[in-house]
Design an enzyme around this catalytic site. Structure first.
Site, PDB file in Angstrom:
ATOM      1  N   LYS A 290       2.741 -11.519   8.543  1.00  0.00           N
ATOM      2  CA  LYS A 290       1.603 -10.861   7.908  1.00  0.00           C
ATOM      3  C   LYS A 290       1.229 -11.622   6.654  1.00  0.00           C
ATOM      4  CE  LYS A 290       0.081  -6.950   5.182  1.00  0.00           C
ATOM      5  NZ  LYS A 290       0.398  -5.706   4.464  1.00  0.00           N
TER       6      LYS A 290
ATOM      7  N   THR B 196       0.832  -1.199   0.000  1.00  0.00           N
ATOM      8  CA  THR B 196       0.000   0.000   0.000  1.00  0.00           C
ATOM      9  C   THR B 196       0.869   1.252   0.000  1.00  0.00           C
ATOM     10  OG1 THR B 196      -1.751  -1.180   1.177  1.00  0.00           O
ATOM     11  CG2 THR B 196      -1.806   1.219   1.309  1.00  0.00           C
TER      12      THR B 196
ATOM     13  N   ILE C  59      -3.372  -5.641   9.292  1.00  0.00           N
ATOM     14  CA  ILE C  59      -2.599  -4.571   8.655  1.00  0.00           C
ATOM     15  C   ILE C  59      -3.452  -4.132   7.475  1.00  0.00           C
ATOM     16  CG2 ILE C  59      -0.421  -4.009   7.522  1.00  0.00           C
ATOM     17  CD1 ILE C  59       0.997  -5.960   9.290  1.00  0.00           C
TER      18      ILE C  59
ATOM     19  N   TYR D 134       6.362 -11.604   5.565  1.00  0.00           N
ATOM     20  CA  TYR D 134       5.221 -11.011   4.865  1.00  0.00           C
ATOM     21  C   TYR D 134       4.906 -11.884   3.641  1.00  0.00           C
ATOM     22  CZ  TYR D 134       2.905  -7.162   2.154  1.00  0.00           C
ATOM     23  OH  TYR D 134       2.057  -6.369   1.410  1.00  0.00           O
TER      24      TYR D 134
END
EC number: 4.1.2.-
Lengths: 310, 310, 310, 310
Positions: C168, C52, C212, C140
């Site tokens: 994540k 993002t 998140i 991640y």
């Protein structure tokens, strides 16, 4: 058996569309017209019930009818190859028996396409299938639809059985095709055929045996001439014909929006050429007027030597 | 019709394996044993001929037999849902008629899986299919096998027809599942069911209706208890049962090497539990001794409360 | 070090957009405004330079600037997590050093994304990387962008190093998330966080640590409230808030045509909310007026409790 | 500028490996040895920092060093092409400036590879990039790594800018390559180059300009001879050489287990041939003894005419 099949099978072998009047009715007159056009066009064999033939979208009854009628109309003038790809081995064997009964020369099989198989599972599957087949077999690679590529080693292993006489690759991956050619290099009678007509020329130049090209439904003479030019290393003629093949590929086949464009365009073009009905089986549908007009214009723009048109 | 189907269909609905003696012979005694075990386990409906049921690998004759025998054995004690997914609309309709004739309550359909369809083609296909169906329909999303996801808008549009009464999602993508739940939020009677048992708990917590969970073939009481714990917000119990479900998922289902592990393990476990034969239809094959021993150990290690085992 | 990091890290950790004035200039005032809004909204940590945050689209100079400015503005009020994903291990380590120098609390890393790595290669890569990291690490998972999924066993193995403190997952595959939760079940301090906000609620209900969530850039209080409702098993409130989250997901994020819609919409919405510039780095571009108007309307239609808006 | 670049660029252009001593140190002596070998082998240009050059795995400092050293060693004996593919347009432009400063002739760019771009986004991205480039540009299609194919129309549109002088395709999809050839048929100076060496022969036969073939690092004379045979329609020689190329492809490149086999094998072979170090940058690693021995045997089995070996 196999009186008609040369070894290796070579040249242009059109994957016939299945002319339909509705989802469960064969357009027999259209099929007669199509087959006469193909024989007249100089093709080397007929391939039915493949991807272009929408076999998966048809009932078993209709598939059997298509086999029967094709064999009847062809009347041993050319070898008939019948695709028996299915998700059920029982139904595949049954289709092969139907093919043998009506006088087809060989069958063709892509891997079962619901579950994706691993390579050892493919070997086991084909060992089992081949045992029950009454006809010689071509393997058919179609990874976008079956979710699996035959590894070259898998082909080599399955082809240890002499009933396996050739391979059709529709992956468009020519590095892969070269790898299969290389591993089979000591089997000169094993037929190496390619699906996409856009690369038939180069495949033949590099020693491949020919093309199972959908466009040959429309213009058999064009693809036969392309094959001959490549075979004879006539580059001037090859480049001239390749340009027409690419024009068909980038105009006729790209009309309409979805992955099914090729199928709809091909049947629409055959209808415009007066060959057969443009009905496409569910889950697809024939083109409406707007797209039909685009196909007409694309055909007119081909500006082909008239001689190639039939 | 539909005397047995509550609206929305909720709870645990096992996707039955198809017990087989060979590629084309049903293990009827195994099927009887399986169905009694499931009914005794408290499941809410039976779902046959889905992916876990290997329907695509079976002949049509055998599929019809499976429908007939399941309906006979179940004898209206539970609703029977019959999956009619096929690449041919004609064969799908025929299977639905067989299902209706033998007394099934509903049919289930995933998109045709040879050609991938675009969303407008899916809408058109289902409009055409539904018209000819004698029973209500559940849509079935199985993108790894069919190569297409139903867009949420497509489901919404198809479900404008009141014959469409629910949705099963096997994508494992819960963002997608939430999107479908959201777009269908004003259709409280539309049943939202999930395939993978690893997420049935959270789906039910978030308002979904239940699970079509393969593991329920082995341990119906476990999955029913999990469903109830989630439904009643009994978190302590839910976490305890979820741990067992995850142990099954990460031990039993991961034995063997290929994508087909789940199917082979499940049938092997059912055989070890004395329920039915472990025969798996082509292109797959049952586990050999080494893997069978691993499944046995994985089952022993579950250390489950005995009460959940049947 | 790690004075600020609770173990396991829990709650809502917004993945900050990187406010930009052009391809190589940070919108510092926008960043200040954004960070104050997030802290005021009750989030638990800040995560910068993730997907993002468009990190891959930014120069190294700008990434360093973003780290410096975020740490300066945050001033130890919250832990700062810095994503150091890169295709070059040398540049990843360098970014981690920058992060440590400016006072960040931890780094986050997705696998190198040009070449796809096999699982043993991932293990080797992370062993090598971790050795040189001055800060603790979160793994991640972002398979759509990196072309590889961390196998649960790979995570377990890498996390044997105590510097690896959390995970994540942005795969949206909750079966996978459950598998990772299961394999890490004896590491209660290992933080299990989820990317897509559409499933934060269910992840927290099932024992996960938090989200998140990109939407928290716009509406931090909404996502914090959702987290709290799930944590406290307040289902009425959870369903009410989930509905808003899904409305954002299915309206705001679906404006525009391509895979980049989410990013463009999010920055457009932040600009409309007066937070920061809507500039999107190449290869993308900000929305034009038509789409901007659609985002405005989508925001107005949220009809949210005003209190959640900031 | 471009004194050295013929139009269209043709022949064999090796994509140089980047010889390394460790993750951040160039093997300068190895690079000298490699470049002399390539020039001696008759190649037509040098291509650095592509996929085979592991550019994405290298720091920017090292990439700049590789550009500087290559230009210094080559000393205008051949044109140098520098790949500037990156996820950040700012860093891409910077690399292009470094390339121009050191005297490279052209740059090459694959689409940004973290986010996948849509076709209109690719057009916009390249319009923006080209504006800031000090050198002419080749487009580079590498869909397995970038997750996007340049549509033929996109190439046509981008190539309206005369700074865009060629295209390299590593998709292995020759139907696609034919489509790009067809759409660019009226741009005879636009260079059409192919990545995979297994198909360089057929691409040149069909009118393509040459190959950017990794194997030419090892055996430049072999690939130059293959190119010449195809160019001159010397089929006997072409088939003989193609067999060696396929033997390399199916033996040397298939040693080791993962997707990274090709890279590791290539560097291992170069080390065995005495050219440069076999160090492979993270996330990968060089071969251990067992695989190194396999590469040695595969090289010995090539039984090549000694003349082609250097």
């Amino acid at each position: 058996m196999n009186r008609l099949l040369k070894s290796p099978l070579s040249g242009i072998i059109p994957p016939l569309v299945t002319p339909l009047l509705d989802d469960d009715t064969l357009d027999v007159r259209g099929l007669e017209c199509l087959i006469e056009r193909l024989i007249d066009g100089g093709v080397n064999a007929l391939f039915i019930l493949g991807t272009t033939g929408e076999a998966q979208c048809l009932s078993y009854k209709l598939r059997a009818e298509m086999i029967r009628e094709t064999c009847r109309i062809t009347a041993d003038r050319l070898p008939v190859l019948v695709c028996i790809s299915d998700t059920s081995i029982v139904e595949s064997v049954r289709l092969a028996q139907v093919a043998a009964n009506y006088g087809a020369e060989a069958v063709v099989s892509a891997p079962p396409y619901y579950f994706a198989s691993a390579q050892p599972e493919l070997v086991e599957f084909y060992d089992k299938l081949i045992k029950d087949l009454p006809l010689p077999l071509f393997l058919y690679n179609m990874p976008t639809h079956t979710k699996v590529n035959f590894a070259p080693q898998t082909i080599y292993r399955i082809a240890e059985n002499p009933k396996v006489i050739g391979f059709k690759d529709s992956s468009a991956n020519l590095v892969y095709f070269q790898s299969v050619m290389h591993i089979m290099k000591d089997h000169p009678n094993f037929s190496m055929l390619v699906g996409p007509e856009e690369v038939t020329g180069e495949v033949v130049l590099m020693g491949g045996n020919g093309g199972i090209n959908g466009g040959a439904n429309m213009f058999p003479k064009l693809y036969v001439a392309l094959y001959n030019a490549a075979k004879e290393h006539n580059f001037e003629e090859l480049y001239r014909l390749q340009k027409i093949v690419m024009q068909i590929s980038t105009t006729v086949y790209t009309i309409g929006k979805y992955g099914s464009s090729y199928l709809k365009s091909l049947k629409c073009a055959l209808s415009l050429l007066g060959v057969c009905s443009d009905f496409v089986a569910a889950p697809f549908n024939h083109f409406e007027k707007e797209e039909r007009d685009q196909v007409r214009i694309a055909l007119e723009n081909l500006n082909m030597d008239l001689d190639l048109k039939s």
